[in-house]
Write a protein that holds these residues in place. Structure first.
Motif, PDB file in Angstrom:
ATOM      1  N   MET A  25      30.621  31.570  69.948  1.00 48.65           N
ATOM      2  CA  MET A  25      29.158  31.569  70.008  1.00 48.65           C
ATOM      3  C   MET A  25      28.582  31.932  68.643  1.00 48.65           C
ATOM      4  SD  MET A  25      26.698  33.739  72.572  1.00 48.65           S
ATOM      5  CE  MET A  25      24.926  33.507  72.524  1.00 48.65           C
ATOM      6  N   THR A  26      27.579  31.210  68.199  1.00 51.50           N
ATOM      7  CA  THR A  26      27.003  31.431  66.879  1.00 51.50           C
ATOM      8  C   THR A  26      26.116  32.670  66.874  1.00 51.50           C
ATOM      9  OG1 THR A  26      27.010  29.063  66.431  1.00 51.50           O
ATOM     10  CG2 THR A  26      25.605  30.430  65.048  1.00 51.50           C
ATOM     11  N   ASP A  27      26.337  33.541  65.891  1.00 47.90           N
ATOM     12  CA  ASP A  27      25.498  34.712  65.678  1.00 47.90           C
ATOM     13  C   ASP A  27      24.582  34.413  64.499  1.00 47.90           C
ATOM     14  OD1 ASP A  27      24.306  37.141  65.112  1.00 47.90           O
ATOM     15  OD2 ASP A  27      26.148  38.311  65.354  1.00 47.90           O
ATOM     16  N   SER A  28      23.308  34.156  64.747  1.00 50.45           N
ATOM     17  CA  SER A  28      22.379  33.734  63.695  1.00 50.45           C
ATOM     18  C   SER A  28      22.104  34.828  62.680  1.00 50.45           C
ATOM     19  CB  SER A  28      21.064  33.257  64.317  1.00 50.45           C
ATOM     20  OG  SER A  28      20.441  34.317  65.031  1.00 50.45           O
ATOM     21  N   ARG A  29      22.480  36.057  63.008  1.00 54.35           N
ATOM     22  CA  ARG A  29      22.255  37.162  62.065  1.00 54.35           C
ATOM     23  C   ARG A  29      23.315  37.192  60.972  1.00 54.35           C
ATOM     24  NH1 ARG A  29      22.524  41.769  66.481  1.00 54.35           N
ATOM     25  NH2 ARG A  29      24.314  40.417  66.925  1.00 54.35           N
ATOM     26  N   LYS A  30      24.411  36.495  61.191  1.00 58.06           N
ATOM     27  CA  LYS A  30      25.498  36.488  60.223  1.00 58.06           C
ATOM     28  C   LYS A  30      25.496  35.184  59.436  1.00 58.06           C
ATOM     29  CE  LYS A  30      28.586  39.719  62.537  1.00 58.06           C
ATOM     30  NZ  LYS A  30      29.976  39.960  62.998  1.00 58.06           N
ATOM     31  N   LEU A  31      25.799  35.306  58.142  1.00 55.89           N
ATOM     32  CA  LEU A  31      25.723  34.158  57.239  1.00 55.89           C
ATOM     33  C   LEU A  31      27.101  33.669  56.823  1.00 55.89           C
ATOM     34  CD1 LEU A  31      22.917  34.988  54.634  1.00 55.89           C
ATOM     35  CD2 LEU A  31      22.866  33.214  56.399  1.00 55.89           C
ATOM     36  N   LEU A  32      27.207  32.371  56.682  1.00 58.28           N
ATOM     37  CA  LEU A  32      28.330  31.733  56.006  1.00 58.28           C
ATOM     38  C   LEU A  32      27.802  31.121  54.718  1.00 58.28           C
ATOM     39  CD1 LEU A  32      31.120  30.512  55.630  1.00 58.28           C
ATOM     40  CD2 LEU A  32      30.466  28.671  57.217  1.00 58.28           C
ATOM     41  N   LEU A  33      28.308  31.577  53.595  1.00 53.74           N
ATOM     42  CA  LEU A  33      27.920  31.036  52.298  1.00 53.74           C
ATOM     43  C   LEU A  33      29.078  30.189  51.770  1.00 53.74           C
ATOM     44  CD1 LEU A  33      26.181  34.151  50.692  1.00 53.74           C
ATOM     45  CD2 LEU A  33      25.149  32.250  51.977  1.00 53.74           C
ATOM     46  N   ALA A  34      28.854  28.899  51.698  1.00 52.37           N
ATOM     47  CA  ALA A  34      29.864  27.947  51.266  1.00 52.37           C
ATOM     48  C   ALA A  34      29.537  27.456  49.866  1.00 52.37           C
ATOM     49  CB  ALA A  34      29.919  26.770  52.240  1.00 52.37           C
ATOM     50  N   SER A  35      30.562  27.176  49.075  1.00 54.81           N
ATOM     51  CA  SER A  35      30.305  26.712  47.711  1.00 54.81           C
ATOM     52  C   SER A  35      31.397  25.787  47.218  1.00 54.81           C
ATOM     53  CB  SER A  35      30.171  27.909  46.750  1.00 54.81           C
ATOM     54  OG  SER A  35      31.353  28.688  46.738  1.00 54.81           O
ATOM     55  N   ILE A  36      30.987  24.881  46.334  1.00 53.49           N
ATOM     56  CA  ILE A  36      31.900  24.003  45.607  1.00 53.49           C
ATOM     57  C   ILE A  36      31.849  24.390  44.139  1.00 53.49           C
ATOM     58  CG2 ILE A  36      32.467  21.635  44.949  1.00 53.49           C
ATOM     59  CD1 ILE A  36      30.999  20.695  47.462  1.00 53.49           C
ATOM     60  N   HIS A  37      32.983  24.752  43.581  1.00 56.28           N
ATOM     61  CA  HIS A  37      33.064  25.164  42.181  1.00 56.28           C
ATOM     62  C   HIS A  37      33.340  23.970  41.269  1.00 56.28           C
ATOM     63  CE1 HIS A  37      33.715  29.744  42.469  1.00 56.28           C
ATOM     64  NE2 HIS A  37      33.209  29.322  43.622  1.00 56.28           N
ATOM     65  N   ASP A  38      33.093  24.184  39.982  1.00 56.90           N
ATOM     66  CA  ASP A  38      33.482  23.239  38.925  1.00 56.90           C
ATOM     67  C   ASP A  38      32.839  21.868  39.090  1.00 56.90           C
ATOM     68  OD1 ASP A  38      35.037  25.422  38.401  1.00 56.90           O
ATOM     69  OD2 ASP A  38      36.935  24.481  38.946  1.00 56.90           O
ATOM     70  N   VAL A  39      31.555  21.890  39.456  1.00 58.02           N
ATOM     71  CA  VAL A  39      30.820  20.647  39.656  1.00 58.02           C
ATOM     72  C   VAL A  39      30.452  20.036  38.298  1.00 58.02           C
ATOM     73  CG1 VAL A  39      28.671  19.667  40.544  1.00 58.02           C
ATOM     74  CG2 VAL A  39      29.955  21.347  41.899  1.00 58.02           C
ATOM     75  N   GLY A  40      30.755  18.767  38.137  1.00 61.95           N
ATOM     76  CA  GLY A  40      30.454  18.066  36.895  1.00 61.95           C
ATOM     77  C   GLY A  40      31.222  16.767  36.840  1.00 61.95           C
ATOM     78  N   PRO A  41      30.968  15.961  35.832  1.00 58.84           N
ATOM     79  CA  PRO A  41      31.598  14.637  35.760  1.00 58.84           C
ATOM     80  C   PRO A  41      33.100  14.665  35.532  1.00 58.84           C
ATOM     81  CG  PRO A  41      30.225  15.055  33.826  1.00 58.84           C
ATOM     82  CD  PRO A  41      29.935  16.150  34.796  1.00 58.84           C
ATOM     83  N   ARG A  42      33.663  15.789  35.083  1.00 56.76           N
ATOM     84  CA  ARG A  42      35.111  15.847  34.857  1.00 56.76           C
ATOM     85  C   ARG A  42      35.894  15.672  36.156  1.00 56.76           C
ATOM     86  NH1 ARG A  42      39.304  19.973  33.909  1.00 56.76           N
ATOM     87  NH2 ARG A  42      40.673  19.285  32.219  1.00 56.76           N
TER      88      ARG A  42
END
Length: 249
Positions: free
Chosen positions: A1-18
């Motif tokens: 069950m989703t707890d809206s008070r808790k956060l998931l922070l997702a990220s993609i590193h090293d973004v760029g044309p390389r």
């Protein structure tokens, strides 16, 4: 069950044309797992001096499109490559925590401040809005970088164990970031092992952070672990934005 008070922070590193194709693959993957562009991107202005954003109109347009979708954009160093000579604990970190990627581990305050300012201006000019903050390559900060960051005016910063407000030092979230390493078989296995532990042991955190890198796409077992980990956390909490931490504080 989703707890809206808790956060998931997702990220993609090293973004760029390389690593354009790999970043595109990860963006599609996270969008499908999180129900849309509910993640951040860490943008490198000139990865290893081989892939400058300046002058690359096509990639600049891609960054603007992502930002318009609501994806948060962080300044992620300048070159990402670490060219400094280290001693003591810094030498240990440079050798064991990254493979010549800790750009801000050995910089002076002056050089760190210049690269932060240049990266911020470049990315903000491209996306037409403020960046979300600064995150050093490999999450490694030397004394010079920490001093520069405190004065640079970024709203947010992050390392392996916390997210904080650089201008005041106030910690906004605590807990280890879940990430993967593709460099060697041993690191692949250990990162998969930790992710498995996280899927069982880190759900009590108010803020969970999960980060992926372009190299992860080269190892099918890592992609399987990434899918399982994001799905596990997304079932229990909502994917949110780093900027929300500023309003909670």
């Amino acid at each position: 069950m989703t707890d809206s008070r808790k956060l998931l922070l997702a990220s993609i590193h090293d973004v760029g044309p390389r690593a354009e194709a790999q970043v595109d693959q990860l963006a599609d993957l996270l969008s499908s797992l999180l129900g849309g562009p509910n993640f951040a991107m860490l943008v490198v202005p000139d990865h290893w001096g081989e892939a400058p954003l300046a002058g690359n109109a096509a990639y600049q347009a891609k960054l603007r499109h992502w930002a318009d979708q609501g994806i948060e954009m962080f300044v992620h160093g300048w070159f990402h490559k670490d060219l400094a000579q280290h001693s003591g604990m810094a030498a240990f970190k440079a050798k064991h925590m990254t493979a010549s990627e800790g750009e801000f581990l050995g910089l002076s305050q002056r050089e760190a401040a210049q690269r932060m300012a240049d990266g911020r201006k470049l990315i903000e000019d491209i996306i037409g809005r403020e960046t979300a903050g600064f995150i050093a390559p490999a999450w490694l900060y030397g004394d010079g970088a920490r001093a520069a960051l405190a004065e640079a005016g970024f709203p947010l910063a992050e390392d392996h164990m916390r997210v904080w407000r650089p201008t005041t030092g106030e910690v906004l979230a605590r807990g280890p970031v879940v990430t993967w390493a593709s460099r060697t078989k041993g690191r692949q296995l250990s990162s998969r092992f930790f992710a498995g532990l996280a899927r069982h042991g880190l759900h009590g955190l108010d803020v969970a952070r999960i980060a992926v890198h372009p190299g992860d796409t080269t190892v099918p077992a890592l992609l399987d672990s990434i899918r399982a980990t994001y799905a596990s956390f997304a079932r229990r909490r909502r994917a949110g934005r780093y900027g929300e931490l500023l309003h909670k504080a």
